[in-house]
Motif scaffolding. Structure first.
Motif, PDB file in Angstrom:
ATOM      1  N   VAL A  43     -23.881   1.206   1.532  1.00 48.10           N
ATOM      2  CA  VAL A  43     -25.015   2.093   1.727  1.00 48.10           C
ATOM      3  C   VAL A  43     -24.687   3.180   2.739  1.00 48.10           C
ATOM      4  N   THR A  44     -25.031   4.407   2.400  1.00 52.01           N
ATOM      5  CA  THR A  44     -25.006   5.504   3.366  1.00 52.01           C
ATOM      6  C   THR A  44     -26.442   5.969   3.521  1.00 52.01           C
ATOM      7  N   GLY A  45     -26.781   6.406   4.699  1.00 52.43           N
ATOM      8  CA  GLY A  45     -28.172   6.740   4.989  1.00 52.43           C
ATOM      9  C   GLY A  45     -28.835   5.557   5.655  1.00 52.43           C
ATOM     10  N   SER A  46     -30.151   5.573   5.703  1.00 55.64           N
ATOM     11  CA  SER A  46     -30.847   4.479   6.378  1.00 55.64           C
ATOM     12  C   SER A  46     -32.134   4.105   5.651  1.00 55.64           C
ATOM     13  N   PRO A  47     -32.006   3.417   4.519  1.00 61.44           N
ATOM     14  CA  PRO A  47     -33.191   2.912   3.827  1.00 61.44           C
ATOM     15  C   PRO A  47     -33.795   1.754   4.616  1.00 61.44           C
ATOM     16  N   SER A  48     -34.989   1.345   4.250  1.00 62.79           N
ATOM     17  CA  SER A  48     -35.617   0.211   4.919  1.00 62.79           C
ATOM     18  C   SER A  48     -35.024  -1.122   4.460  1.00 62.79           C
ATOM     19  N   TYR A  49     -34.837  -1.261   3.151  1.00 62.22           N
ATOM     20  CA  TYR A  49     -34.351  -2.511   2.574  1.00 62.22           C
ATOM     21  C   TYR A  49     -33.421  -2.226   1.410  1.00 62.22           C
ATOM     22  N   ILE A  50     -32.488  -3.149   1.186  1.00 65.64           N
ATOM     23  CA  ILE A  50     -31.650  -3.147  -0.004  1.00 65.64           C
ATOM     24  C   ILE A  50     -32.129  -4.328  -0.842  1.00 65.64           C
ATOM     25  N   THR A  71     -31.994  -5.169  10.481  1.00 60.06           N
ATOM     26  CA  THR A  71     -31.665  -6.474  11.072  1.00 60.06           C
ATOM     27  C   THR A  71     -30.661  -7.279  10.257  1.00 60.06           C
ATOM     28  N   GLY A  72     -30.518  -6.967   8.968  1.00 54.92           N
ATOM     29  CA  GLY A  72     -29.639  -7.750   8.113  1.00 54.92           C
ATOM     30  C   GLY A  72     -30.255  -9.054   7.640  1.00 54.92           C
ATOM     31  N   SER A  73     -31.513  -9.306   8.006  1.00 58.38           N
ATOM     32  CA  SER A  73     -32.150 -10.548   7.566  1.00 58.38           C
ATOM     33  C   SER A  73     -32.387 -10.503   6.055  1.00 58.38           C
ATOM     34  N   THR A  74     -32.204 -11.652   5.419  1.00 56.76           N
ATOM     35  CA  THR A  74     -32.343 -11.779   3.971  1.00 56.76           C
ATOM     36  C   THR A  74     -33.614 -12.535   3.648  1.00 56.76           C
ATOM     37  N   THR A  75     -34.356 -12.037   2.657  1.00 58.85           N
ATOM     38  CA  THR A  75     -35.550 -12.708   2.174  1.00 58.85           C
ATOM     39  C   THR A  75     -35.381 -12.950   0.682  1.00 58.85           C
ATOM     40  N   LYS A  76     -35.398 -14.205   0.269  1.00 60.78           N
ATOM     41  CA  LYS A  76     -35.298 -14.544  -1.144  1.00 60.78           C
ATOM     42  C   LYS A  76     -36.652 -14.378  -1.809  1.00 60.78           C
ATOM     43  N   ASP A  77     -36.625 -14.002  -3.087  1.00 65.25           N
ATOM     44  CA  ASP A  77     -37.864 -13.887  -3.850  1.00 65.25           C
ATOM     45  C   ASP A  77     -38.238 -15.266  -4.378  1.00 65.25           C
ATOM     46  N   ASN A  78     -39.338 -15.799  -3.901  1.00 66.49           N
ATOM     47  CA  ASN A  78     -39.762 -17.143  -4.290  1.00 66.49           C
ATOM     48  C   ASN A  78     -40.144 -17.242  -5.760  1.00 66.49           C
ATOM     49  N   ASP A  79     -40.403 -16.115  -6.421  1.00 67.73           N
ATOM     50  CA  ASP A  79     -40.783 -16.124  -7.828  1.00 67.73           C
ATOM     51  C   ASP A  79     -39.577 -16.236  -8.765  1.00 67.73           C
ATOM     52  N   HIS A  80     -38.365 -16.051  -8.246  1.00 69.32           N
ATOM     53  CA  HIS A  80     -37.184 -16.145  -9.110  1.00 69.32           C
ATOM     54  C   HIS A  80     -36.854 -17.615  -9.341  1.00 69.32           C
ATOM     55  N   PRO A  81     -36.708 -18.024 -10.613  1.00 72.26           N
ATOM     56  CA  PRO A  81     -36.511 -19.452 -10.897  1.00 72.26           C
ATOM     57  C   PRO A  81     -35.208 -20.050 -10.361  1.00 72.26           C
ATOM     58  N   ALA A  84     -32.547 -20.542  -5.356  1.00 71.39           N
ATOM     59  CA  ALA A  84     -31.683 -21.382  -4.511  1.00 71.39           C
ATOM     60  C   ALA A  84     -30.201 -21.087  -4.740  1.00 71.39           C
ATOM     61  N   ASP A  85     -29.866 -20.471  -5.875  1.00 70.65           N
ATOM     62  CA  ASP A  85     -28.471 -20.181  -6.205  1.00 70.65           C
ATOM     63  C   ASP A  85     -27.960 -18.884  -5.593  1.00 70.65           C
ATOM     64  N   PHE A  86     -28.843 -18.087  -4.998  1.00 67.71           N
ATOM     65  CA  PHE A  86     -28.487 -16.769  -4.486  1.00 67.71           C
ATOM     66  C   PHE A  86     -28.548 -16.733  -2.966  1.00 67.71           C
ATOM     67  N   SER A  87     -27.679 -15.914  -2.377  1.00 66.79           N
ATOM     68  CA  SER A  87     -27.767 -15.640  -0.944  1.00 66.79           C
ATOM     69  C   SER A  87     -27.386 -14.184  -0.724  1.00 66.79           C
ATOM     70  N   GLY A  88     -27.825 -13.640   0.409  1.00 69.32           N
ATOM     71  CA  GLY A  88     -27.535 -12.251   0.735  1.00 69.32           C
ATOM     72  C   GLY A  88     -26.981 -12.132   2.134  1.00 69.32           C
ATOM     73  N   GLU A  89     -26.284 -11.026   2.377  1.00 66.49           N
ATOM     74  CA  GLU A  89     -25.663 -10.822   3.683  1.00 66.49           C
ATOM     75  C   GLU A  89     -25.430  -9.335   3.904  1.00 66.49           C
ATOM     76  N   LYS A  90     -25.603  -8.910   5.151  1.00 64.17           N
ATOM     77  CA  LYS A  90     -25.228  -7.562   5.573  1.00 64.17           C
ATOM     78  C   LYS A  90     -23.939  -7.666   6.371  1.00 64.17           C
ATOM     79  N   SER A  91     -22.960  -6.852   6.002  1.00 69.96           N
ATOM     80  CA  SER A  91     -21.686  -6.831   6.704  1.00 69.96           C
ATOM     81  C   SER A  91     -21.279  -5.372   6.864  1.00 69.96           C
ATOM     82  N   GLY A  92     -21.518  -4.829   8.048  1.00 70.31           N
ATOM     83  CA  GLY A  92     -21.290  -3.402   8.257  1.00 70.31           C
ATOM     84  C   GLY A  92     -22.254  -2.607   7.398  1.00 70.31           C
ATOM     85  N   TYR A  95     -23.965  -4.524   1.647  1.00 72.46           N
ATOM     86  CA  TYR A  95     -25.040  -5.483   1.415  1.00 72.46           C
ATOM     87  C   TYR A  95     -24.610  -6.330   0.230  1.00 72.46           C
ATOM     88  N   LYS A  96     -24.449  -7.628   0.463  1.00 68.55           N
ATOM     89  CA  LYS A  96     -23.820  -8.493  -0.526  1.00 68.55           C
ATOM     90  C   LYS A  96     -24.812  -9.475  -1.132  1.00 68.55           C
TER      91      LYS A  96
END
Length: 126
Positions: A43-50, A71-81, A84-92, A95-96
């Motif tokens: 990401v270049t620029g400064s959006p609120s969320y990815i 902050t790099g904090s990750t929030t999973k969407d509880n509506d996605h079935p 539990a199989d997904f995770s997210g991370e900010k590294s520099g 956004y992964k």
């Protein structure tokens, strides 16, 4: 019998006066069942969320998770079935999205998108 699932990554983002843009490393990835895969958006620029979305043919987009730009904090969407199989991370500036233990159900197109805050209107695009 050896099974594989094709997992495809694309990225989209609205570009505003803030000059925010997303860039990806790979368009298409194929991984074996039981393996892990990591998708990366830079990401270049400064959006609120990815945000990360999953799209399967004939189905609507399903948000998987979102990552805070600040902050790099990750929030999973509880509506996605399969959340539990997904995770997210900010590294520099990257956004992964990681899918652990790939299953056939994970086959699809994955999109990263960003929200861009408009200072003049207090509106958010996505």
């Amino acid at each position: 019998m050896f099974l594989e699932t094709g997992v495809i990554l694309l990225s989209v983002c609205l570009v505003t006066e803030a000059q925010t843009a997303l860039q990806q490393d790979a368009i298409s990835l194929t991984k074996s069942i039981g393996k892990s895969v990591i998708f990366k958006c830079t990401v270049t620029g400064s959006p609120s969320y990815i945000h990360w979305y999953q799209k399967k043919e004939g189905e609507p987009f399903k948000r998987v998770l979102y990552i805070s730009y600040n902050t790099g904090s990750t929030t999973k969407d509880n509506d996605h079935p399969q959340n539990a199989d997904f995770s997210g991370e900010k590294s520099g500036g990257a956004y992964k999205l990681k899918i652990s233990n790939i299953k056939m159900i994970h086959a699809g197109t994955y999109y990263c998108a960003c929200w861009v805050y408009h200072r003049d209107t207090n509106a958010v695009d996505y």
